[in-house]
Design a protein around this motif. Structure first.
Motif, PDB file in Angstrom:
ATOM      1  N   VAL A  63      28.386   2.331 -44.190  1.00 48.70           N
ATOM      2  CA  VAL A  63      27.751   1.525 -43.162  1.00 48.70           C
ATOM      3  C   VAL A  63      28.825   1.173 -42.139  1.00 48.70           C
ATOM      4  CG1 VAL A  63      28.077  -0.638 -44.466  1.00 48.70           C
ATOM      5  CG2 VAL A  63      26.346  -0.518 -42.680  1.00 48.70           C
ATOM      6  N   VAL A  64      28.553   1.514 -40.881  1.00 45.31           N
ATOM      7  CA  VAL A  64      29.534   1.347 -39.807  1.00 45.31           C
ATOM      8  C   VAL A  64      28.840   0.627 -38.651  1.00 45.31           C
ATOM      9  CG1 VAL A  64      31.189   2.512 -38.310  1.00 45.31           C
ATOM     10  CG2 VAL A  64      30.576   3.548 -40.505  1.00 45.31           C
ATOM     11  N   PRO A  65      29.084  -0.666 -38.485  1.00 49.49           N
ATOM     12  CA  PRO A  65      28.395  -1.406 -37.422  1.00 49.49           C
ATOM     13  C   PRO A  65      29.062  -1.218 -36.063  1.00 49.49           C
ATOM     14  CG  PRO A  65      29.820  -2.881 -38.648  1.00 49.49           C
ATOM     15  CD  PRO A  65      29.911  -1.542 -39.343  1.00 49.49           C
ATOM     16  N   LYS A  66      28.267  -1.302 -35.015  1.00 49.86           N
ATOM     17  CA  LYS A  66      28.808  -1.267 -33.653  1.00 49.86           C
ATOM     18  C   LYS A  66      29.766  -2.434 -33.452  1.00 49.86           C
ATOM     19  CE  LYS A  66      27.252  -1.775 -28.824  1.00 49.86           C
ATOM     20  NZ  LYS A  66      26.054  -1.844 -27.932  1.00 49.86           N
ATOM     21  N   ASP A 113      21.461  -6.943 -30.531  1.00 44.92           N
ATOM     22  CA  ASP A 113      22.831  -7.469 -30.516  1.00 44.92           C
ATOM     23  C   ASP A 113      23.809  -6.599 -31.292  1.00 44.92           C
ATOM     24  OD1 ASP A 113      22.017  -9.629 -29.011  1.00 44.92           O
ATOM     25  OD2 ASP A 113      21.654 -10.916 -30.752  1.00 44.92           O
ATOM     26  N   ASN A 114      23.295  -5.810 -32.237  1.00 47.57           N
ATOM     27  CA  ASN A 114      24.178  -4.948 -33.026  1.00 47.57           C
ATOM     28  C   ASN A 114      23.407  -3.710 -33.450  1.00 47.57           C
ATOM     29  OD1 ASN A 114      26.571  -4.173 -34.212  1.00 47.57           O
ATOM     30  ND2 ASN A 114      26.603  -5.794 -35.759  1.00 47.57           N
ATOM     31  N   ILE A 115      24.138  -2.624 -33.684  1.00 45.34           N
ATOM     32  CA  ILE A 115      23.560  -1.371 -34.169  1.00 45.34           C
ATOM     33  C   ILE A 115      24.308  -0.997 -35.438  1.00 45.34           C
ATOM     34  CG2 ILE A 115      23.067   1.045 -33.648  1.00 45.34           C
ATOM     35  CD1 ILE A 115      23.241   0.327 -30.675  1.00 45.34           C
ATOM     36  N   VAL A 116      23.573  -0.757 -36.508  1.00 44.65           N
ATOM     37  CA  VAL A 116      24.161  -0.448 -37.807  1.00 44.65           C
ATOM     38  C   VAL A 116      23.991   1.054 -38.060  1.00 44.65           C
ATOM     39  CG1 VAL A 116      24.098  -0.913 -40.276  1.00 44.65           C
ATOM     40  CG2 VAL A 116      23.609  -2.753 -38.634  1.00 44.65           C
ATOM     41  N   HIS A 117      25.113   1.745 -38.148  1.00 46.12           N
ATOM     42  CA  HIS A 117      25.090   3.195 -38.366  1.00 46.12           C
ATOM     43  C   HIS A 117      25.309   3.498 -39.845  1.00 46.12           C
ATOM     44  CE1 HIS A 117      25.381   3.807 -34.005  1.00 46.12           C
ATOM     45  NE2 HIS A 117      26.309   2.861 -34.013  1.00 46.12           N
ATOM     46  N   LEU A 118      24.479   4.343 -40.394  1.00 49.86           N
ATOM     47  CA  LEU A 118      24.681   4.843 -41.748  1.00 49.86           C
ATOM     48  C   LEU A 118      25.230   6.257 -41.606  1.00 49.86           C
ATOM     49  CD1 LEU A 118      24.268   3.543 -44.493  1.00 49.86           C
ATOM     50  CD2 LEU A 118      22.083   4.732 -44.678  1.00 49.86           C
ATOM     51  N   ALA A 143      31.919 -12.752 -42.379  1.00 49.78           N
ATOM     52  CA  ALA A 143      31.381 -13.086 -43.694  1.00 49.78           C
ATOM     53  C   ALA A 143      30.141 -13.966 -43.610  1.00 49.78           C
ATOM     54  CB  ALA A 143      32.462 -13.779 -44.528  1.00 49.78           C
ATOM     55  N   ASP A 144      30.042 -14.766 -42.559  1.00 45.19           N
ATOM     56  CA  ASP A 144      28.873 -15.646 -42.424  1.00 45.19           C
ATOM     57  C   ASP A 144      27.704 -14.962 -41.711  1.00 45.19           C
ATOM     58  OD1 ASP A 144      29.807 -15.467 -39.849  1.00 45.19           O
ATOM     59  OD2 ASP A 144      30.063 -17.632 -39.542  1.00 45.19           O
ATOM     60  N   GLY A 145      27.860 -13.644 -41.429  1.00 47.23           N
ATOM     61  CA  GLY A 145      26.784 -12.906 -40.779  1.00 47.23           C
ATOM     62  C   GLY A 145      26.852 -12.889 -39.270  1.00 47.23           C
ATOM     63  N   SER A 146      27.789 -13.618 -38.699  1.00 49.34           N
ATOM     64  CA  SER A 146      27.923 -13.625 -37.242  1.00 49.34           C
ATOM     65  C   SER A 146      28.632 -12.357 -36.773  1.00 49.34           C
ATOM     66  CB  SER A 146      28.698 -14.854 -36.777  1.00 49.34           C
ATOM     67  OG  SER A 146      30.019 -14.844 -37.316  1.00 49.34           O
ATOM     68  N   ILE A 147      28.495 -12.057 -35.491  1.00 46.42           N
ATOM     69  CA  ILE A 147      29.061 -10.834 -34.930  1.00 46.42           C
ATOM     70  C   ILE A 147      30.511 -11.064 -34.515  1.00 46.42           C
ATOM     71  CG2 ILE A 147      28.923  -9.250 -32.966  1.00 46.42           C
ATOM     72  CD1 ILE A 147      25.926  -9.456 -33.113  1.00 46.42           C
ATOM     73  N   GLY A 148      31.368 -10.084 -34.883  1.00 50.07           N
ATOM     74  CA  GLY A 148      32.777 -10.159 -34.542  1.00 50.07           C
ATOM     75  C   GLY A 148      33.137  -9.193 -33.433  1.00 50.07           C
ATOM     76  N   GLU A 149      34.322  -8.606 -33.543  1.00 53.48           N
ATOM     77  CA  GLU A 149      34.829  -7.745 -32.481  1.00 53.48           C
ATOM     78  C   GLU A 149      34.177  -6.370 -32.496  1.00 53.48           C
ATOM     79  OE1 GLU A 149      38.798  -5.928 -34.696  1.00 53.48           O
ATOM     80  OE2 GLU A 149      38.973  -7.761 -33.495  1.00 53.48           O
ATOM     81  N   ARG A 150      34.285  -5.659 -31.385  1.00 59.40           N
ATOM     82  CA  ARG A 150      33.726  -4.320 -31.236  1.00 59.40           C
ATOM     83  C   ARG A 150      34.459  -3.353 -32.159  1.00 59.40           C
ATOM     84  NH1 ARG A 150      30.560  -1.272 -27.298  1.00 59.40           N
ATOM     85  NH2 ARG A 150      30.344   0.764 -28.327  1.00 59.40           N
ATOM     86  N   ASN A 151      33.690  -2.528 -32.856  1.00 57.02           N
ATOM     87  CA  ASN A 151      34.261  -1.530 -33.749  1.00 57.02           C
ATOM     88  C   ASN A 151      34.739  -0.324 -32.942  1.00 57.02           C
ATOM     89  OD1 ASN A 151      35.007  -0.412 -36.209  1.00 57.02           O
ATOM     90  ND2 ASN A 151      32.951  -0.447 -37.093  1.00 57.02           N
ATOM     91  N   ALA A 152      35.579   0.500 -33.570  1.00 59.07           N
ATOM     92  CA  ALA A 152      36.178   1.645 -32.873  1.00 59.07           C
ATOM     93  C   ALA A 152      35.256   2.861 -32.921  1.00 59.07           C
ATOM     94  CB  ALA A 152      37.537   1.972 -33.479  1.00 59.07           C
ATOM     95  N   LEU A 153      34.102   2.714 -32.330  1.00 62.51           N
ATOM     96  CA  LEU A 153      33.179   3.833 -32.179  1.00 62.51           C
ATOM     97  C   LEU A 153      32.575   3.746 -30.795  1.00 62.51           C
ATOM     98  CD1 LEU A 153      29.942   2.703 -32.527  1.00 62.51           C
ATOM     99  CD2 LEU A 153      30.842   2.313 -34.819  1.00 62.51           C
ATOM    100  N   ARG A 154      32.137   4.885 -30.262  1.00 62.12           N
ATOM    101  CA  ARG A 154      31.629   4.869 -28.906  1.00 62.12           C
ATOM    102  C   ARG A 154      30.643   6.012 -28.695  1.00 62.12           C
ATOM    103  NH1 ARG A 154      35.064   8.502 -25.783  1.00 62.12           N
ATOM    104  NH2 ARG A 154      36.562   9.453 -27.208  1.00 62.12           N
ATOM    105  N   CYS A 155      29.804   5.827 -27.716  1.00 58.58           N
ATOM    106  CA  CYS A 155      28.887   6.880 -27.304  1.00 58.58           C
ATOM    107  C   CYS A 155      29.604   7.739 -26.264  1.00 58.58           C
ATOM    108  CB  CYS A 155      27.607   6.277 -26.723  1.00 58.58           C
ATOM    109  SG  CYS A 155      26.457   7.495 -26.063  1.00 58.58           S
ATOM    110  N   ASP A 171      36.483   6.654 -33.986  1.00 60.25           N
ATOM    111  CA  ASP A 171      37.914   6.749 -33.747  1.00 60.25           C
ATOM    112  C   ASP A 171      38.666   5.734 -34.605  1.00 60.25           C
ATOM    113  OD1 ASP A 171      37.405   8.632 -31.622  1.00 60.25           O
ATOM    114  OD2 ASP A 171      36.798   6.932 -30.394  1.00 60.25           O
ATOM    115  N   GLY A 172      38.573   5.908 -35.909  1.00 64.14           N
ATOM    116  CA  GLY A 172      39.144   4.926 -36.824  1.00 64.14           C
ATOM    117  C   GLY A 172      38.226   3.736 -37.020  1.00 64.14           C
ATOM    118  N   ALA A 173      36.925   3.937 -36.801  1.00 62.86           N
ATOM    119  CA  ALA A 173      35.951   2.847 -36.954  1.00 62.86           C
ATOM    120  C   ALA A 173      35.919   2.360 -38.395  1.00 62.86           C
ATOM    121  CB  ALA A 173      34.568   3.329 -36.528  1.00 62.86           C
ATOM    122  N   LYS A 174      35.808   1.043 -38.547  1.00 68.56           N
ATOM    123  CA  LYS A 174      35.737   0.473 -39.889  1.00 68.56           C
ATOM    124  C   LYS A 174      34.346   0.646 -40.471  1.00 68.56           C
ATOM    125  CE  LYS A 174      39.201  -3.068 -40.800  1.00 68.56           C
ATOM    126  NZ  LYS A 174      39.376  -4.467 -41.245  1.00 68.56           N
TER     127      LYS A 174
END
Length: 583
Positions: free
Chosen positions: A230-233, A206-211, A238-250, A270-273
């Protein structure tokens, strides 16, 4: 097609009879790691790997990962296999219980690593990099970062990557240009490109965590100015649930020689949080936490491929009839040259297994031993052996893959037999997580010099202790000779490195190979003693025959390698490089 069966008997022999893995159950937190638990883990993992993972090896290789509009589609069956793998708890085998793991010793996770990599090394890369990402965040992340990411990484529900390399920055990470600009909310905006990112995009989790390694605006130049983020896909609430898509792409994936079912991605930020992990400008130290254990992991990838090559070459040689040997047999296994190749394969694989598992047990001792001196000695052993485990076993994987093709003859060159895939899948192992030349330089430049040369000296004393305990003369004598040559070479390299660094650098790969042969010799000495009186007489005799081949045909090369490692480099390196192109 090639087949894979977990070598349970040999794994358990190495763990119990040679290494006494049960000693780890006396360490704090490992009370449940009894012999029965170890046996159960090996047995259940073998069933899963043979039944679910191994059947995908060749079909997934044929299809490979596919890129389509920023998405990566993996071969049929990969996602379902990964879901079963993580849900069964295999990703979190050695993760702490507080993060959803089983809290078992690190060495057991490496046993499963070998199985996965023998069955399907492309598949193994996804959970393998996840564990490495977990280890780095656990070591240096804030409590907030740990609580947000580790429960999902620790179980494998989310996967992880390490994003170091850039087009202009491969082994030289000082050239990294990716920028991290601070935001008002405590996050950072990352801009840049990373290449060769294993598992950078897929749909298995469900998510990919990039270091990610990047530079802060006020960072010093060079390698000292790198920080870790740490830059998540997908952004995490705050509660651990998944939010919006981050500004990164393959942006694309690589079309590779091997490991086709493992996606190797070019990632655009591209300005990924992202969020800072560890102290500012300590990125390289943080990444080495991740990378050092990743190098052991890659050594087990090589070991798995060694086992795959050995199993299939042996099975083919037992069945294949071609010509007649001097004894009149038509089976090619009775031809001396084929027997030589097979015994070389067994010798490297079985002793390599002991060397790698022993190193992994020392990782557990370095973390959990109650005595500070014991932890220090264990860490010294891990530091020294890591480049050997990584470099020797990955070189061996490629070499043994080539030997397997040779045993098969022309049939090995044909794709339908699945043997040439071993060569294609194995070559990358000698390249990533630091090329094997870098491993050799790490050995002579760092490990031999650390703490006044304490690391190799402690190891030499250990081997001499094993030699003093006795063994067959056909093994003790060449091992003693090789050890003497290695110790002499080590002292010469330590003394001359500062004044003549080119000498050590030019000979470092020969030196690492010589050191590895001595380490394998020690492993064979311990294995032969453990095999004496074994309840399975045929198993024991096979150990003696293989050890004899190693001692008389392979170990003596260590003495020659020590000589070539010390040959002066000035007659070669003192000349202009243009001479190489003079023809």
């Amino acid at each position: 097609m090639a087949t894979y069966k977990v070598p349970q008997k040999d794994i358990l022999f190495a763990l119990h009879d040679v290494l006494n893995v049960s000693q780890l159950s006396a360490l704090p937190g490992f009370e449940d790691a009894s012999a029965e638990i170890v046996d159960g883990v090996v047995d259940e993992a073998a069933k899963f790997v043979e039944g679910v993972i191994a059947p995908l090896r060749e079909s997934a290789d044929a299809v490979g990962a596919q890129w389509q509009d920023g998405e990566v589609i993996l071969p049929e069956g990969m996602k379902e296999a990964y879901q079963q793998f993580y849900e069964a708890g295999w990703v979190g085998l050695a993760s702490p219980g507080e993060y959803g793991g089983q809290g078992l010793p690190y060495v057991l996770s490496k046993v499963v690593e070998e199985m996965l990599c023998g069955a399907n090394v492309s598949f193994a890369l996804y959970p393998g990099l996840t564990s490495s990402c977990f280890e780095a965040i656990e070591a240096v992340g804030s409590d907030e970062i740990k609580d947000l990411y580790l429960p999902k990484l620790g179980t494998g529900e989310w996967t992880g990557t390490m994003c170091l390399t850039e087009p202009q920055a491969g082994s030289d990470l000082a050239a990294v240009k990716t920028k991290a600009t601070p935001n008002d909310d405590g996050s950072y905006s990352l801009e840049g490109m990373k290449i060769f990112i294993t598992g950078g995009e897929h749909q298995m989790a469900d998510n990919i965590v990039h270091l990610v390694l990047a530079r802060l605006p006020d960072a010093p130049a060079g390698i000292k100015g790198l920080s870790t983020f740490v830059v998540p896909k997908y952004l995490v609430n705050a509660d651990g649930s998944i939010g919006e898509r981050n500004a990164l792409r393959c942006i694309s994936i690589e079309h590779k020689m091997g490991i086709h079912a493992s996606c190797t991605c070019t990632m655009g930020f591209d300005g990924a949080k992202g969020w800072l992990v560890g102290a500012p400008n300590h990125g390289i130290q943080n990444m080495f936490i991740m990378m050092n254990l990743a190098r052991i992991m890659v050594g087990f990838q090589g070991l798995g491929q060694c086992e795959l090559a050995t199993q299939n070459a042996l099975a083919y040689a037992m069945d294949r009839k071609q010509g007649k040997s001097f004894s009149g047999s038509e089976q090619i296994i009775d031809h001396p040259d084929v027997r030589r190749m097979l015994l070389t394969m067994r010798a490297y694989t079985e002793a390599g297994r002991v060397m790698a598992l022993d190193t992994s047990m020392h990782v557990d001792l370095a973390h959990r031993a109650t005595d500070e001196a014991e932890r220090e000695a264990a860490q010294d052993h891990v530091e020294l052996m890591t480049p050997l485990v990584k470099a020797f076993l990955t070189d061996a994987a490629f070499e043994l893959g080539s030997l397997a093709v040779q045993v098969y003859g022309g049939h090995g060159f044909i794709r339908e037999h699945g043997i040439e895939q071993i060569i294609r899948d194995s070559k990358i192992l000698a390249l990533y997580e630091g090329t094997n030349g870098i491993q050799a330089m790490d050995l002579v430049r760092r490990k031999l010099q650390l703490h006044g040369g304490r690391l190799p000296q402690r190891y030499f004393e250990r081997v001499r202790k094993h030699l003093a305990e006795g063994g067959p003369d056909w093994l003790v004598a060449p091992l003693s000779e090789a050890l003497d040559a290695l110790e002499t070479a080590t002292k010469d390299i330590q003394a001359g490195f500062r004044d003549n660094p080119n000498d050590a650098a030019y000979g470092c790969c020969d030196y690492l190979r010589a050191f590895s042969l001595v380490a394998l010799g020690e492993a064979w000495l311990r294995s032969v003693r453990a095999a004496e009186g074994h309840k399975d007489a045929s198993f024991a005799e096979a150990k003696f025959v293989t050890a004899h081949h190693f001692a008389t045909r392979l170990l003596p090369h260590a003495v020659t390698l020590c000589k070539t490692a010390l040959a002066p480099a000035e007659p070669i390196m003192g000349k202009p490089a243009a001479l190489l192109d003079a023809a």
